[in-house]
Scaffold this active site. Structure first.
Site, mmCIF file in Angstrom:
data_model
loop_
_atom_site.group_PDB
_atom_site.id
_atom_site.type_symbol
_atom_site.label_atom_id
_atom_site.label_comp_id
_atom_site.label_asym_id
_atom_site.label_seq_id
_atom_site.Cartn_x
_atom_site.Cartn_y
_atom_site.Cartn_z
ATOM 1 N N ASP A 117 0.815 -1.203 0.000
ATOM 2 C CA ASP A 117 0.000 0.000 0.000
ATOM 3 C C ASP A 117 0.856 1.262 0.000
ATOM 4 O OD1 ASP A 117 -2.007 1.846 0.390
ATOM 5 O OD2 ASP A 117 -2.240 1.418 2.523
ATOM 6 N N SER A 122 0.086 4.171 2.850
ATOM 7 C CA SER A 122 0.349 4.109 4.290
ATOM 8 C C SER A 122 1.795 3.651 4.471
ATOM 9 C CB SER A 122 -0.628 3.152 4.992
ATOM 10 O OG SER A 122 -0.401 1.804 4.615
ATOM 11 N N ASN A 162 3.047 1.688 7.522
ATOM 12 C CA ASN A 162 3.364 0.692 8.552
ATOM 13 C C ASN A 162 3.095 -0.720 8.064
ATOM 14 O OD1 ASN A 162 2.518 3.320 10.201
ATOM 15 N ND2 ASN A 162 3.881 2.070 11.470
ATOM 16 N N TRP A 191 1.742 -4.355 9.337
ATOM 17 C CA TRP A 191 1.106 -5.094 10.418
ATOM 18 C C TRP A 191 0.627 -6.456 9.926
ATOM 19 C CZ3 TRP A 191 -3.922 -6.646 9.909
ATOM 20 C CH2 TRP A 191 -4.813 -5.850 9.160
ATOM 21 N N TYR A 216 -9.956 3.067 12.327
ATOM 22 C CA TYR A 216 -10.674 3.116 11.056
ATOM 23 C C TYR A 216 -12.090 3.582 11.333
ATOM 24 C CZ TYR A 216 -6.868 0.389 9.114
ATOM 25 O OH TYR A 216 -5.643 -0.029 8.696
ATOM 26 N N ASP A 258 -1.782 6.009 -5.163
ATOM 27 C CA ASP A 258 -2.066 5.094 -4.064
ATOM 28 C C ASP A 258 -2.459 3.709 -4.565
ATOM 29 O OD1 ASP A 258 -2.776 3.821 -1.766
ATOM 30 O OD2 ASP A 258 -4.502 5.083 -1.322
ATOM 31 N N THR A 288 -5.718 1.994 -3.093
ATOM 32 C CA THR A 288 -7.079 2.442 -3.405
ATOM 33 C C THR A 288 -7.437 1.910 -4.790
ATOM 34 O OG1 THR A 288 -6.930 4.430 -2.038
ATOM 35 C CG2 THR A 288 -8.504 4.485 -3.832
#
Ligand code: NAG
Ligand code: NAG
Length: 393
Positions: free
Chosen positions: A88, A91, A93, A95, A130, A270, A273
């Site tokens: 992505d 963003s 990070n 996880w 979120y 992005d 998206t």
């Protein structure tokens, strides 16, 4: 905090500074909205990594499901524990689900730190909010293997609360997210995995590039440490970044059939998206121009009569002064016989916004090179073998 529909885009405004997260979309569990599930899924990048080194970088195979979800594997720990993550660029990070998530993480694989000889405890609480709730857990450190390259000592989040992702996550194909935007928007200032790759000298060049698979099922590819000219036509056109947070550059205009349709001056590239998103008033006017109508329960999304698609005017997006065009069948999406306008309205507050998010609808047509030295490169994707064959006939 503001819930942005369609992709569960979220603008999170903190007292200190405005921050927008564009990490995940909502999948709706039932009813007519289910028809949109293919689009509402976050993009996933799938398939095994190619472990072959190439002169132009390390390729990672990307598979596409319904033009809307892409995911790919990343391994954490020693021995490797593998997760399908979304790559992505919206963003920063990484996880993955934690062993401590138990049955709350459904059937997703869960990282077990006790099974990894390279695990280092951190324990700091990690939380992303979120629209539909939190995604939370704690930080840990371990070896992360990405594109066959082992990044040592990568800090990432082990997630044990996925309530913010709703049912979509339990049923979804992606297990986690690997953010590829800049460190400046990384939670806790944790270096991104790609930054760690660079810092540890694992990539030749500080760039990566996305080739998204086309509707005909050809395989997409994320290239790390370079780009692959086999995936695009002609030369790359470079435009400078205007901010190293998201992959932001200047939007110098947008026209539909020659008519100017925007006053917005910024856009971000992005991969997380699926479609294109812009200020809701401008998108509403655009929708009206093409005869798209708002979807009843989600008025910032639009449907369009499929029979109109072939006669739609050309959309021209000017980035850094260079024109990139999309034809009607490129800025609309046919999802199981229902046609969707490839724009949704989202209002990102200043100073970050207003801006347009150029997602997969754009990147599918234009191979995109993300150069961390401060620029983006674009070129039309190479026509597939299948398409060439078709043309010859
Ligand atoms: C946990 O990671 C964060 C982010 O990298 C770092 O600032 C912090 O010092 C670490 N804490 C421990 C206990 O290792
Ligand atoms: C751009 O701004 C001008 C001047 O305010 C206005 O007349 C025009 O309608 C705007 N265009 C769009 C597409 O919003």
């Amino acid at each position: 905090m503001k819930l942005l529909t369609f992709l569960l885009l979220l603008a999170l405004v903190t007292p200190c500074f405005a921050m927008i997260r564009i990490p995940l979309q909502k999948k709706t569990p039932s009813g007519l909205l289910m028809d949109f599930a293919g689009l509402n899924k976050h993009r996933h990048i799938a398939g095994p990594y190619h472990l072959v080194e190439q002169a132009n970088g390390v390729p990672v195979v990307i598979n596409d499901f319904s033009n809307a979800q892409y995911f790919g594997p990343v391994s954490v720990g020693t021995p490797a524990q593998t997760f399908n993550v979304i790559f992505d660029t919206g963003s920063s990070n990484l996880w993955v689900p934690s062993k401590t998530c138990g049955s709350n993480c459904g059937l997703h694989p869960e990282y077990d730190s006790s099974a990894s000889s390279t695990y280092v405890k951190n324990g700091t609480v990690f939380r992303i909010q979120y629209g539909s709730g939190p995604v939370a857990g704690f930080l840990s450190e371990d070896t992360v293997t990405f594109g066959g390259m082992a990044v040592k000592g990568q800090t990432f989040a082990e997630i044990n609360d996925v309530s913010g992702l709703g049912l979509g996550y339990a049923l979804g194909k992606f297990d986690g997210i690997l953010g590829m935007a800049f460190d400046s928007i990384s939670e806790y200032g944790i270096p991104t995995v790609f930054d760690s790759l660079m810092a540890q000298g694992l990539v030749q060049q500080p760039v990566f590039a996305f080739y998204l698979s086309a509707a005909d099922g050809t395989q997409g590819e994320l290239t790390l440490g370079g780009y692959d000219p086999a995936h695009f036509q002609g030369e790359l056109t470079w435009v400078p970044l205007t901010s190293e947070t998201y992959w932001e550059t200047s939007l110098t205009g947008m026209t539909l059939g020659g008519q100017s349709v925007t006053n917005t001056t910024k856009c971000v590239l992005d991969t997380g998206t699926s479609i294109l998103a812009g200020p809701s008033a401008e998108v509403a006017a655009l929708a009206a121009l093409v005869g798209a109508t708002p979807f009843p329960l989600r008025p910032s999304e639009y449907t369009i009569d499929c029979s109109k698609v072939p006669s739609l005017p050309t959309l021209s997006i000017s980035i850094g002064g260079v024109e990139f065009t999309l034809a009607g069948d490129e800025y609309t999406l046919n999802v199981q016989g229902m046609c969707l306008f490839g724009f949704t309205g989202i209002d990102i507050p200043a100073p970050r916004g207003p801006l347009y998010i150029l997602g997969d609808v754009f990147i599918r047509k234009y191979y995109t090179v993300f150069d961390t030295t401060g620029r983006l490169g674009f070129a039309p994707v190479a026509t597939t073998k299948k398409a060439k064959h078709h043309q010859r006939r």
